[in-house]
Write a protein that holds these residues in place. Structure first.
Motif, PDB file in Angstrom:
ATOM      1  N   UNK A  80      -1.929 -14.430  10.431  1.00  0.00           N
ATOM      2  CA  UNK A  80      -2.224 -15.543  11.334  1.00  0.00           C
ATOM      3  C   UNK A  80      -2.969 -15.050  12.471  1.00  0.00           C
ATOM      4  N   UNK A  81      -3.873 -15.644  13.077  1.00  0.00           N
ATOM      5  CA  UNK A  81      -4.524 -15.322  14.385  1.00  0.00           C
ATOM      6  C   UNK A  81      -3.745 -15.556  15.538  1.00  0.00           C
ATOM      7  N   UNK A  82      -3.370 -16.873  15.599  1.00  0.00           N
ATOM      8  CA  UNK A  82      -2.413 -17.357  17.053  1.00  0.00           C
ATOM      9  C   UNK A  82      -0.998 -16.613  16.597  1.00  0.00           C
ATOM     10  N   UNK A  83      -0.247 -16.575  17.817  1.00  0.00           N
ATOM     11  CA  UNK A  83       1.296 -16.346  17.818  1.00  0.00           C
ATOM     12  C   UNK A  83       1.805 -17.072  16.677  1.00  0.00           C
ATOM     13  N   UNK A  84       2.358 -16.180  15.886  1.00  0.00           N
ATOM     14  CA  UNK A  84       3.143 -17.116  14.597  1.00  0.00           C
ATOM     15  C   UNK A  84       4.595 -16.775  14.431  1.00  0.00           C
ATOM     16  N   UNK A  85       5.358 -17.275  15.155  1.00  0.00           N
ATOM     17  CA  UNK A  85       6.730 -16.499  15.552  1.00  0.00           C
ATOM     18  C   UNK A  85       7.535 -15.996  14.139  1.00  0.00           C
ATOM     19  N   UNK A  86       7.405 -17.152  13.125  1.00  0.00           N
ATOM     20  CA  UNK A  86       8.549 -16.828  11.869  1.00  0.00           C
ATOM     21  C   UNK A  86       7.464 -16.215  10.652  1.00  0.00           C
ATOM     22  N   UNK A  87       6.227 -15.805  10.867  1.00  0.00           N
ATOM     23  CA  UNK A  87       5.512 -15.099   9.807  1.00  0.00           C
ATOM     24  C   UNK A  87       5.907 -13.731   9.885  1.00  0.00           C
ATOM     25  N   UNK A  88       6.611 -13.287   8.867  1.00  0.00           N
ATOM     26  CA  UNK A  88       6.762 -11.974   8.590  1.00  0.00           C
ATOM     27  C   UNK A  88       5.948 -11.162   7.787  1.00  0.00           C
ATOM     28  N   UNK A  89       4.733 -11.480   7.567  1.00  0.00           N
ATOM     29  CA  UNK A  89       4.027 -10.792   6.566  1.00  0.00           C
ATOM     30  C   UNK A  89       3.086  -9.453   7.367  1.00  0.00           C
ATOM     31  N   UNK A  90       3.671  -8.824   7.940  1.00  0.00           N
ATOM     32  CA  UNK A  90       3.137  -7.741   8.646  1.00  0.00           C
ATOM     33  C   UNK A  90       2.429  -6.510   7.697  1.00  0.00           C
ATOM     34  N   UNK A  91       1.449  -6.211   8.208  1.00  0.00           N
ATOM     35  CA  UNK A  91       0.574  -5.275   7.425  1.00  0.00           C
ATOM     36  C   UNK A  91       1.245  -3.854   8.008  1.00  0.00           C
ATOM     37  N   UNK A  92       1.485  -2.870   7.340  1.00  0.00           N
ATOM     38  CA  UNK A  92       1.764  -1.672   7.714  1.00  0.00           C
ATOM     39  C   UNK A  92       0.638  -0.876   8.485  1.00  0.00           C
ATOM     40  N   UNK A  93       1.125  -0.056   9.596  1.00  0.00           N
ATOM     41  CA  UNK A  93       0.187   0.677  10.088  1.00  0.00           C
ATOM     42  C   UNK A  93      -0.687   1.556   9.372  1.00  0.00           C
ATOM     43  N   UNK A  94       0.024   1.955   8.159  1.00  0.00           N
ATOM     44  CA  UNK A  94      -0.699   2.863   7.232  1.00  0.00           C
ATOM     45  C   UNK A  94      -2.113   1.929   6.546  1.00  0.00           C
ATOM     46  N   UNK A  95      -1.502   0.687   6.176  1.00  0.00           N
ATOM     47  CA  UNK A  95      -2.779  -0.285   5.648  1.00  0.00           C
ATOM     48  C   UNK A  95      -3.823  -0.401   6.603  1.00  0.00           C
ATOM     49  N   UNK A  96      -3.371  -0.499   7.690  1.00  0.00           N
ATOM     50  CA  UNK A  96      -4.416  -0.829   8.754  1.00  0.00           C
ATOM     51  C   UNK A  96      -5.287   0.416   9.164  1.00  0.00           C
ATOM     52  N   UNK A  97      -4.639   1.454   9.275  1.00  0.00           N
ATOM     53  CA  UNK A  97      -5.672   2.454   9.465  1.00  0.00           C
ATOM     54  C   UNK A  97      -6.656   2.750   8.055  1.00  0.00           C
ATOM     55  N   UNK A  98      -6.077   2.634   6.825  1.00  0.00           N
ATOM     56  CA  UNK A  98      -7.000   2.533   5.621  1.00  0.00           C
ATOM     57  C   UNK A  98      -8.196   1.750   6.005  1.00  0.00           C
TER      58      UNK A  98
ATOM     59  N   UNK B 267       1.391  21.559  -0.691  1.00  0.00           N
ATOM     60  CA  UNK B 267       2.223  20.900  -1.464  1.00  0.00           C
ATOM     61  C   UNK B 267       2.784  19.606  -0.560  1.00  0.00           C
ATOM     62  N   UNK B 268       3.179  19.950   0.559  1.00  0.00           N
ATOM     63  CA  UNK B 268       3.799  18.842   1.633  1.00  0.00           C
ATOM     64  C   UNK B 268       2.679  18.067   2.300  1.00  0.00           C
ATOM     65  N   UNK B 269       2.387  16.945   2.087  1.00  0.00           N
ATOM     66  CA  UNK B 269       1.662  16.026   2.715  1.00  0.00           C
ATOM     67  C   UNK B 269       1.664  16.030   4.218  1.00  0.00           C
ATOM     68  N   UNK B 270       0.754  16.203   5.045  1.00  0.00           N
ATOM     69  CA  UNK B 270       0.819  16.249   6.667  1.00  0.00           C
ATOM     70  C   UNK B 270       1.607  14.696   6.970  1.00  0.00           C
ATOM     71  N   UNK B 271       2.527  14.833   7.961  1.00  0.00           N
ATOM     72  CA  UNK B 271       3.166  13.704   8.272  1.00  0.00           C
ATOM     73  C   UNK B 271       2.440  12.791   9.225  1.00  0.00           C
ATOM     74  N   UNK B 272       1.384  12.264   8.752  1.00  0.00           N
ATOM     75  CA  UNK B 272       0.366  11.501   9.433  1.00  0.00           C
ATOM     76  C   UNK B 272      -0.036  10.168   8.459  1.00  0.00           C
ATOM     77  N   UNK B 273      -0.256   8.897   8.976  1.00  0.00           N
ATOM     78  CA  UNK B 273      -0.608   7.862   8.137  1.00  0.00           C
ATOM     79  C   UNK B 273      -1.544   8.178   7.139  1.00  0.00           C
TER      80      UNK B 273
END
Length: 431
Positions: free
Chosen positions: A266-284, A416-422
């Motif tokens: 949603x573009x406008x404020x949508x109080x009950x919309x819980x379909x939030x993208x993760x920060x990782x998805x947004x950075x990608x 072997x250990x992935x860096x702890x960044x998005x």
């Protein structure tokens, strides 16, 4: 005056790469999507309580601009008027403005000042559609499209009288607030029909007088960039709610572009919309845009009291933490001359090539065509060295001995250990 923007404006836009979109209006009060008037077939009378109770007492645009800058954004675009017709400034040609609410104060001027104080470029979104204006004809997009009585009453409406109003408001916006970087019009829909085939009276360049409107914008703001939604070619194209699969073109020629995306659909404020993208998805999504020579314009819909939702602020903060460490793979970066491995994206800035790893491989990653071309490699988040290997293409694979790798391929040895960044990034210094 020319039909094209100055090259300096184009390069500035490409350097910015990441911006804030703000959708704010009366629809923040019902908090059920910015198209609530359309979706729920609300009349002006139904919608009036939102005008009567609009009181953004917590509006602090300095906080908005700071959150944007700290997220790594370089410009911000505000909805001066959305399809509902409500104006966030004291327009001299309308009473349907914030100045006529109990709040009574201009919202656009403080936003512009706050953005400039944080070093952000400034853009204005302005709807070509207006569901409140008395001369805007009822069409297939209008909330009263199914109301026969309303359609009959509206029979004499003149879209050219409305176009005069549209031009006058655009002139106000581009005259009253100093230099503006972007004019983001929305949207045209010529030739659109109802599902049953009836003429939908869709609107486009002739209704808006788009050529005349664009000429006025360029005259008032010679350095401005104009988007592509006037039903005539603009300076940049605007894929919405999707990521292009390649750099965008117009008639086979590369074109400036910017993907506009929401945090939760949603573009406008949508109080009950819980379909939030993760920060990782947004950075990608940001990385993906830059790798294809585009920008990302990421939207926040403030509440009716004028604040960013805490979930939006948390997301921006997470993106900002990533940008703090990885900004140089984004800011001013361009597409690379090399093809990235599967589930990776390259960006490039001068002799530095940036490998963004959307998934973390086990042990090694192979970069075709880069053997002998990289003098140093490091993880960007902490500047720790990544070792490089060029294998003998003739050696046989046995146990831990790698075989079958082309002599043109550079192999990176990963922890072997992935860096702890998005999204981990490897910075490659080219010869």
């Amino acid at each position: 005056m020319t039909d094209t923007p100055p090259a300096a404006s184009v390069e500035k836009f490409r350097d910015w790469r990441f911006g804030l979109f703000v959708h704010w209006g009366l629809y923040a009060l019902p908090a059920r999507h910015e198209w609530v008037k359309n979706r729920e077939r609300l009349t002006d009378e139904d919608y009036q309580p939102y005008f009567d109770h609009f009181e953004p007492d917590l509006y602090d645009p300095a906080k908005w601009a700071r959150a944007a800058r700290e997220a790594g954004m370089k410009y911000a675009v505000l909805t001066t008027k959305h399809h509902e017709g409500f104006c966030l400034w004291d327009s001299q040609v309308s009473d349907y403005t914030v100045a006529k609410t109990a709040w009574g104060k201009d919202l656009v001027g403080p936003f512009v000042e706050a953005c400039r104080a944080e070093g952000l470029g400034v853009g204005f979104y302005h709807s070509l559609i207006d569901w409140h204006h008395p001369e805007f004809p009822i069409d297939l997009m209008h909330p009263q499209r199914d109301d026969e009585e309303a359609i009959a009453k509206a029979a004499g409406r003149d879209v050219q009288v409305y176009a005069d109003y549209l031009h006058a408001q655009t002139r106000e916006l581009l005259t009253n607030y100093g230099p503006i970087d972007i004019m983001w019009f929305d949207f045209s829909y010529p030739g659109r029909n109802y599902p049953d085939g009836r003429d939908g009276h869709g609107k486009g360049r002739d209704d808006w007088r788009s050529v005349e409107l664009m000429a006025m914008v360029r005259e008032l703001q010679p350095d401005i960039l104009i988007n592509d939604r006037l039903d005539i070619p603009g300076d940049f194209v605007t894929p919405e709610q999707y990521q292009p699969d390649a750099p965008m073109e117009r008639d086979g020629v590369p074109v400036l572009w910017e993907a506009c995306q929401t945090l939760n659909g949603s573009w406008g404020y949508d109080r009950d919309n819980l379909d939030w993208k993760s920060p990782e998805t947004l950075v990608k999504m940001l990385v993906d845009s830059v790798s294809k020579d585009g920008n990302l314009l990421l939207n926040v819909g403030p509440t009716g009291r004028g604040e960013f939702d805490p979930r939006a602020l948390a997301t921006l903060a997470d993106i900002g933490e990533w940008m703090h460490l990885h900004e140089r793979s984004i800011r001013g970066a361009r597409p690379a001359d090399y093809t990235a491995p599967v589930d990776c994206r390259f960006t490039q800035k001068g002799n530095r090539l940036y490998l963004h790893l959307f998934s973390w491989p086990m042990g090694h990653i192979h970069l075709q065509g880069l053997a002998g071309k990289v003098k140093y490699a490091q993880l960007l988040n902490d500047a720790s060295e990544i070792k490089r290997v060029v294998s003998d293409p003739h050696q046989e694979a046995q146990n831990t001995t790698m075989g079958g790798v082309s002599s043109e391929t550079l192999t990176l040895t990963l922890p072997i250990q992935r860096p702890n960044v998005l999204v981990p990034v490897i910075e490659l210094f080219l010869n």
